[in-house]
Design an enzyme around this catalytic site. Sequence first.
Site, short mmCIF file in Angstrom:
data_model
loop_
_atom_site.label_atom_id
_atom_site.label_comp_id
_atom_site.label_asym_id
_atom_site.label_seq_id
_atom_site.Cartn_x
_atom_site.Cartn_y
_atom_site.Cartn_z
N ASP A 194 -11.97 -6.57 11.28
CA ASP A 194 -11.69 -6.03 9.95
C ASP A 194 -12.99 -5.87 9.17
OD1 ASP A 194 -9.49 -5.65 7.80
OD2 ASP A 194 -8.47 -6.71 9.42
N ASP B 57 -10.63 -1.98 5.79
CA ASP B 57 -9.72 -2.39 4.72
C ASP B 57 -9.82 -1.45 3.52
OD1 ASP B 57 -7.94 -4.58 3.85
OD2 ASP B 57 -9.46 -4.93 2.32
N GLU C 34 -7.54 1.88 6.49
CA GLU C 34 -6.27 1.63 5.80
C GLU C 34 -6.22 2.53 4.58
OE1 GLU C 34 -3.87 -2.12 3.80
OE2 GLU C 34 -5.99 -1.81 3.43
N HIS D 145 -0.11 -7.54 9.13
CA HIS D 145 -0.10 -8.80 8.39
C HIS D 145 0.34 -8.64 6.93
CE1 HIS D 145 -3.72 -6.76 7.35
NE2 HIS D 145 -3.90 -7.58 6.33
N ASP D 146 0.49 -7.39 6.47
CA ASP D 146 0.92 -7.14 5.08
C ASP D 146 2.38 -6.74 4.99
OD1 ASP D 146 -1.63 -7.55 4.05
OD2 ASP D 146 -2.17 -5.42 4.14
O1 TEU Z 1 -4.46 -4.34 1.83
C1 TEU Z 1 -4.62 -3.33 0.88
C2 TEU Z 1 -3.42 -2.88 0.26
O2 TEU Z 1 -3.28 -1.71 -0.02
C3 TEU Z 1 -2.43 -3.90 -0.10
O3 TEU Z 1 -2.33 -3.98 -1.47
C4 TEU Z 1 -1.14 -3.60 0.45
O4 TEU Z 1 -0.66 -2.45 -0.17
C5 TEU Z 1 -0.23 -4.73 0.19
O5 TEU Z 1 -0.70 -5.81 0.92
C6 TEU Z 1 1.16 -4.42 0.61
O6 TEU Z 1 1.97 -5.43 0.16
C7 TEU Z 1 -5.61 -4.86 2.39
C8 TEU Z 1 -5.31 -5.99 3.33
O7 TEU Z 1 -4.59 -5.51 4.43
C9 TEU Z 1 -4.62 -7.08 2.59
O8 TEU Z 1 -4.22 -8.13 3.41
C10 TEU Z 1 -5.56 -7.57 1.51
O9 TEU Z 1 -4.91 -8.49 0.69
C11 TEU Z 1 -6.09 -6.44 0.65
O10 TEU Z 1 -6.53 -5.32 1.40
C12 TEU Z 1 -7.31 -6.89 -0.13
O11 TEU Z 1 -8.40 -7.01 0.72
#
Ligand code: TEU
Length: 593
Positions: free
Chosen positions: A120, A227, A285, A362-363
């Site tokens: 990442d 990210d 992303e 993971h999100d």
């Molecule tokens: O996620 C970015 C992002 O757009 C998030 O706000 C996403 O929409 C949200 O997690 C959905 O519920 C990335 C990473 O994948 C995330 O784990 C991090 O928390 C975030 O960036 C900040 O680095």
Amino acid sequence: MASFVHKAVSSADTTCQTEATSCNKTWWKNSTVYQIYPSSFKDSSGDGIGDIPGIISCLDYIASLGVDIIWLCPMYDSPHVDNGYDVADYENIYAPYGTLADMVAFIDGCHDRGMRIIIDLVVNHTSDQHEWFKESRSSVDHPKRAWYIWKPARYTKNGHRKPPNNWRSYFGGSAWQWDEHTQEYYLHLFAPEQPDLNWENEQTRNEVYKSAMEFWLYKGVDGFRIDTVNLYSKTPGLPDAPVVDASSDWQSAVAYHCNGPRMHEYLQEMNAKVLSRFDCMTVGELPSTPDQAKVLQYVSAKEKQLNMVFQFDVVDLGQGRDQKYDTDPLSWTLPDLKAALLRSQGLISGTDGWTTAFLENHDQARSISRFASDDEEYRERSGKMLAIMLAALSGTLFIYQGQEIGMINMPKDWDIDEYKDVESSNYFRSVSERTHGDQGALSRALTAVQHLARDHARLPMQWDESPNAGFTTGTPWMRTHDAYKHINVKSALADKSSLLHFWKNLLSLRKGYADLLIYGDFEIYDMENVNVFTFAKATGSRIALIALNFSADFQTWSKPEDIEGHLDLLVSNVPSSKTSMLAPWEGRLYYVK
Ligand code: TEU
């Protein structure tokens, strides 16, 4: 019945397609990626937190799935306010995960098994514990002051201090944090402990390239999942966002910090200065970007920016418009899902771009719980149906740890305290504060969190039926799912009819029919049908046909009229079913002869 066909078409000249599909078959196009969340994968030390030696001990298992690339979520030194997405040192490892030597052994271990590894790249922001930020906040004259985004306060008529604008952070509240020491605010699009880097400063960009990218490329990583790749460039002047939620001081400012004016310039520079010098891949992303033309600008080969991106069209389904959790479960329909897939699949038709296929990371909450059925009666079957869909989609395929064994969301009788993530916890707390603990509002918030929280993906990986699912001998940092005794890798490996074996077969079939399943054009036959999803993947005269039942009832089905030829069933998740009827959650993949 061509009028019912919804094709993934783009306005670009279709002749490019030959180039995109046959000339550019680079390793990252054909690949399946397996994503690992280090905290929750495998603990070797007994401290309850997964670690790199633990992952190394599972490499043979991962390779046996037939995947080609591992994506490792942040393993950097970090205070873990956002589980590693707050990096304190790009060149060091979070101590509970291990050491730099462990990481090198992991990289080598992947390569020894013929797999590649991507990590990442989190460079929209750092942790407030990064040396760069500590220096930046030390004084207004420090040379690194301009490495972050600092602004003076505004004041109300009554002399009350307020932030430079009304932007809302992704994790709730203002996106600005007051710094007592230097009497200015800094911008943080995520938690206050995640200050945004100032990409307008060339020195900052060069240091990011060196410390966060080259350092790891020289150590042998094969690329990056980048990210929040579209947030680096903000609208000049940082204007207030329009008020959409009148009940709050803070408004979504996506239009002002997403896809800003210098975004493509930055990515082209990153490519020219770093990426083009290595045989590596990038997957960005790309939140809040539903416009296909905008997406294409990032992934068109001639633009020389990113190889592919994660679009949010599918995973945003059923979420609240302004606030993710301001919703009720299952407020999406199958036609919504089809339309969302059409947008990401359509990206490659007639263009020089590339796309991705995924339902989990993971999100995101677990896909079986969101899009299928996590009732035990249909859990595995509906998981197989989703697997057929995913394995038949064009683009690079991503699967997330535990998806291969059909892991599901947390049990609904668990307390809100089991949710550890900053996003879900902040939301629940904000509802409680805003409504003064109104039971109805809290119950709705809990229901939404139970359905959509990021926490669901972060429960420990379920390896076997021993205590804590074999994840740790200690106390796991997140509670192990109650269902681990029957949903685990060991029992899935022992059962030839399991979802795990089904996935393995599908991944190999996908390679065997790559021209159709990985590169083919995507056509939907039943756009309006709310229960059944029929789509074709075609290359020239070769066609694969996919039929999926997204309901717990029997559904009638017939071959689309304009598909000629005999249907040769390659895969199905229900034994000996009748062609004209789809059983509950049945999925089929045919080759048209
Ligand atoms: O996620 C970015 C992002 O757009 C998030 O706000 C996403 O929409 C949200 O997690 C959905 O519920 C990335 C990473 O994948 C995330 O784990 C991090 O928390 C975030 O960036 C900040 O680095």
